[in-house]
Design an enzyme around this catalytic site. Structure first.
Site, short mmCIF file in Angstrom:
data_model
loop_
_atom_site.label_atom_id
_atom_site.label_comp_id
_atom_site.label_asym_id
_atom_site.label_seq_id
_atom_site.Cartn_x
_atom_site.Cartn_y
_atom_site.Cartn_z
CG ASP A 40 -2.16 0.88 0.99
OD1 ASP A 40 -3.26 0.31 0.84
OD2 ASP A 40 -2.04 2.13 0.95
CG ASP A 63 3.07 4.98 -6.12
OD1 ASP A 63 1.99 4.58 -6.60
OD2 ASP A 63 3.57 6.08 -6.39
CG ASN A 90 -7.80 -4.66 -3.50
OD1 ASN A 90 -8.99 -4.82 -3.71
ND2 ASN A 90 -7.35 -3.91 -2.50
CE1 TYR A 156 -13.91 2.21 -9.23
CE2 TYR A 156 -15.98 1.42 -10.17
CZ TYR A 156 -14.93 1.27 -9.28
OH TYR A 156 -14.89 0.18 -8.45
CE LYS A 160 -11.85 -0.87 -10.11
NZ LYS A 160 -10.78 -1.63 -9.41
CB ILE A 189 -18.25 -4.43 -1.33
CG1 ILE A 189 -18.41 -5.31 -2.58
CG2 ILE A 189 -17.67 -5.21 -0.16
CD1 ILE A 189 -19.34 -6.49 -2.42
CB THR A 191 -15.09 -1.08 1.45
OG1 THR A 191 -15.38 -0.27 0.31
CG2 THR A 191 -15.28 -2.55 1.10
CB THR A 194 -19.33 1.78 -0.61
OG1 THR A 194 -19.07 0.93 0.53
CG2 THR A 194 -18.92 1.07 -1.88
#
Length: 253
Positions: A40, A63, A90, A156, A160, A189, A191, A194
């Site tokens: 991360d 990164d 991810n 977005y 994706k 989901i 998280t 969201t």
């Protein structure tokens, strides 16, 4: 069944957020026997999530948009463990604006974090896996937004969808090497990503979102992690170039 990825070495990007999909994936892989590196850009977050998981989890400053960063991380993993068996791309952000407010800077940032990072990761992982000669599994976290059009998700969704098709094409290149490439497409989901959707009235917004989903609820990060675990394991040994939608039936309507 236990030990489904016993002895394997995995890297999960974007795994530093509390309650995120990356953290859940890393935990499930660890529970099933893998040594898991959590990457991360937030190094402290990656270390903290790794500590929470325990023994065979290691946090890394990473990164995912940096070519040099990928080289450093893969060198570290190979030096430590000799190989990489599983890569989970991810890392991602959701930059959502009406089209008239989507600046070039915002659009470029969306593509860079979601799609360019996955490209860099797949390229680096394939080279490492080919050199080891043991095959491997790459799982790209896409989205239902990469399959269907949703308002304000043009940038977005483009990022994706790019991850989805890139992975399919790469699967054709790597199939004879025993390197499998698949994508997972989460729906709504619960998280940190969201969480802003739940403001200003969390319960009202939660009910509105649930009404969009045939299963009448938002998903949990662990439900994405279970799908990734299957694809990372040898149970999915004849699956490549495929996409798995985990959305409570949202896109089946």
């Amino acid at each position: 069944m236990t030990g489904r990825v016993e002895g394997k070495v995995a890297l999960v990007t974007g795994a530093g957020s509390v309650g995120g999909i990356g953290q859940a994936i890393a935990r499930r892989l660890s529970e099933e026997g893998a040594t898991v590196y959590l990457g991360d850009v937030d190094a402290a977050g990656a270390d903290a999530r790794a500590t929470e998981i325990g023994g065979n989890a290691i946090g890394l400053a990473h990164d995912a948009t940096s070519e040099a960063g990928w080289a450093d991380v893969l060198c570290r993993i190979v030096a430590d463990r000799g190989r990489l068996d599983i890569l989970v791309n991810n890392a991602g952000v959701a930059i959502l604006y009406p089209i008239e407010e989507m600046t070039l800077e915002r659009f470029s940032r969306q593509i860079d974090v979601n799609m360019t990072s996955a490209f860099l990761g797949m390229r680096a992982a394939v080279a490492t896996m080919r050199e080891a000669g043991n095959g491997g599994s790459i799982v790209n976290i896409s989205s239902v937004g990469g399959i269907v059009g949703l308002a304000r998700t043009h940038a977005y969704g483009a990022s994706k969808a790019g991850v989805r098709v890139f992975g399919k094409a790469l699967a054709m290149e790597t199939a004879r090497d025993g390197i499998r490439v698949n994508s997972v497409h989460p729906g709504m989901i619960e998280t940190g990503m969201t969480a802003p959707l739940a403001a200003p009235d969390p319960e009202e917004q939660r009910q509105r979102i649930a009404a969009m989903v045939p299963m009448a609820r938002m998903g949990k990060p662990e439900e994405i992690a279970n799908c990734v675990l299957f694809l990372a394991s040898d149970e999915a040994s004849y699956i490549t170039g495929a996409e798995f939608v985990v959305d409570g039936g949202m896109t089946a309507q």
